[in-house]
Design an enzyme around this catalytic site. Sequence first.
Site, PDB file in Angstrom:
ATOM      1  N   HIS A 264      32.039  43.143  44.193  1.00 40.45           N
ATOM      2  CA  HIS A 264      32.630  41.579  44.563  1.00 40.45           C
ATOM      3  C   HIS A 264      32.995  41.374  45.797  1.00 40.45           C
ATOM      4  CE1 HIS A 264      30.668  40.639  40.549  1.00 40.45           C
ATOM      5  NE2 HIS A 264      31.594  40.686  40.206  1.00 40.45           N
TER       6      HIS A 264
HETATM    7  O1  RIB Z   1      32.912  36.827  40.183  1.00 40.93           O
HETATM    8  C1  RIB Z   1      33.772  37.221  40.664  1.00 40.93           C
HETATM    9  C2  RIB Z   1      34.935  37.423  41.748  1.00 40.93           C
HETATM   10  O2  RIB Z   1      36.203  36.390  40.598  1.00 40.93           O
HETATM   11  C3  RIB Z   1      35.975  37.820  42.035  1.00 40.93           C
HETATM   12  O3  RIB Z   1      36.428  37.367  43.096  1.00 40.93           O
HETATM   13  C4  RIB Z   1      36.395  39.024  40.694  1.00 40.93           C
HETATM   14  O4  RIB Z   1      38.421  39.061  41.605  1.00 40.93           O
HETATM   15  C5  RIB Z   1      37.835  37.005  40.423  1.00 40.93           C
HETATM   16  O5  RIB Z   1      38.695  36.627  40.851  1.00 40.93           O
END
Ligand code: RIB
Length: 350
Positions: A264
């Site tokens: 992500h």
């Molecule tokens: O949905 C993914 C996000 O949420 C990423 O930034 C992970 O680190 C959490 O913060």
Amino acid sequence: MMTSVRAAILMGCWLISAASVFAASDSPRKVIIDTDPGADDAMAILLALNSPELDVKALTVVAGNVVIEQGVENALKLVSLAGRCDIPIAGGAHQPLAQKLITAEYFHGKNGLGDVELPSPACHADTRFAPDLTIELIHRYPHDITLVPIGPLTNIALALAKDPSIVPLVKEVVLMGGSISGGNATAAAEANIYNDPEAARAIFAAGWPLTMVGLNVTERTLFTDADLNELAKTHGRENNCAVGVLKFMVNLAGKLGGAGAAMHDPLAVGAAIDRSLIATEDMRVEIETRGEFTRGETVASRHNSSDLKVLHGERYIIEGVEAVRPNAHVAVKSDARRFVQLFISRIAGK
Ligand code: RIB
Ligand code: CA
């Protein structure tokens, strides 16, 4: 007929302007990464610190995956590992604007770093409050700072509320958050937006150039067991840290039925490094803050138009469509394998 002197002057001007364009495009992109480290945040931070395309001006920490104290400690450990005590690490918001904090140690380990124990930090936290540091750096480098939020948007919203004049001074916002294919925190909402919808609403309404790197691309940008085996062939302090954290992420993903760990936050940093790693479409994105099942959803108008309804007596009649102004470049594709290879190439041996 143009005199030869005038032609020479014009050519000179063109050469100077062309050189400045090339020079400008070659200088590293100044970034502030706002983060809730966080296992994937940690990978994003290591990628940024090992990419010459980026000049990391600060890491600003926000409560999210872990409480703020743990987040600041983790950020300090990571920049210490990379020998980058020159980068200011500033703590920010302890909780969202209008709801209780939701931490995610289940997904990030008890310490937020996949339970990997790093050496005590050699670097020290900056005493400034994160939103104040962000405001200061934006004014110091007008039109030259890219904000890369990879956690809940609380800090950015606080900076925006304190000094709205930063909006035209920010070069771009490239954030990990949202989704146009359903959520992860809930059926509708992605975690960063879900953890502070009011902050996200302010960020998407501000009017600055905004790129949204959401689950619809990050969930397809996976770090697999095979990638882990490749990265484990090399060694170094940061390399070994990454292998440990990614092992936690890949194992958990496997337990939950996934084919790999979703990258992500690293992909958002990747997009700041090399925009060609993602493809985007301009869309109007609204943040739902009231829905019983949809609070935190990024509601994207993929066609950028809505029905034009006209009231006739006791009913509306649709008499056309009206344009909806886009407010975000929404990532719709990512070159996942090229990104993972970029990541490995930057961390291997460090
Ligand atoms: O949905 C993914 C996000 O949420 C990423 O930034 C992970 O680190 C959490 O913060
Ligand atoms: Ca994060």
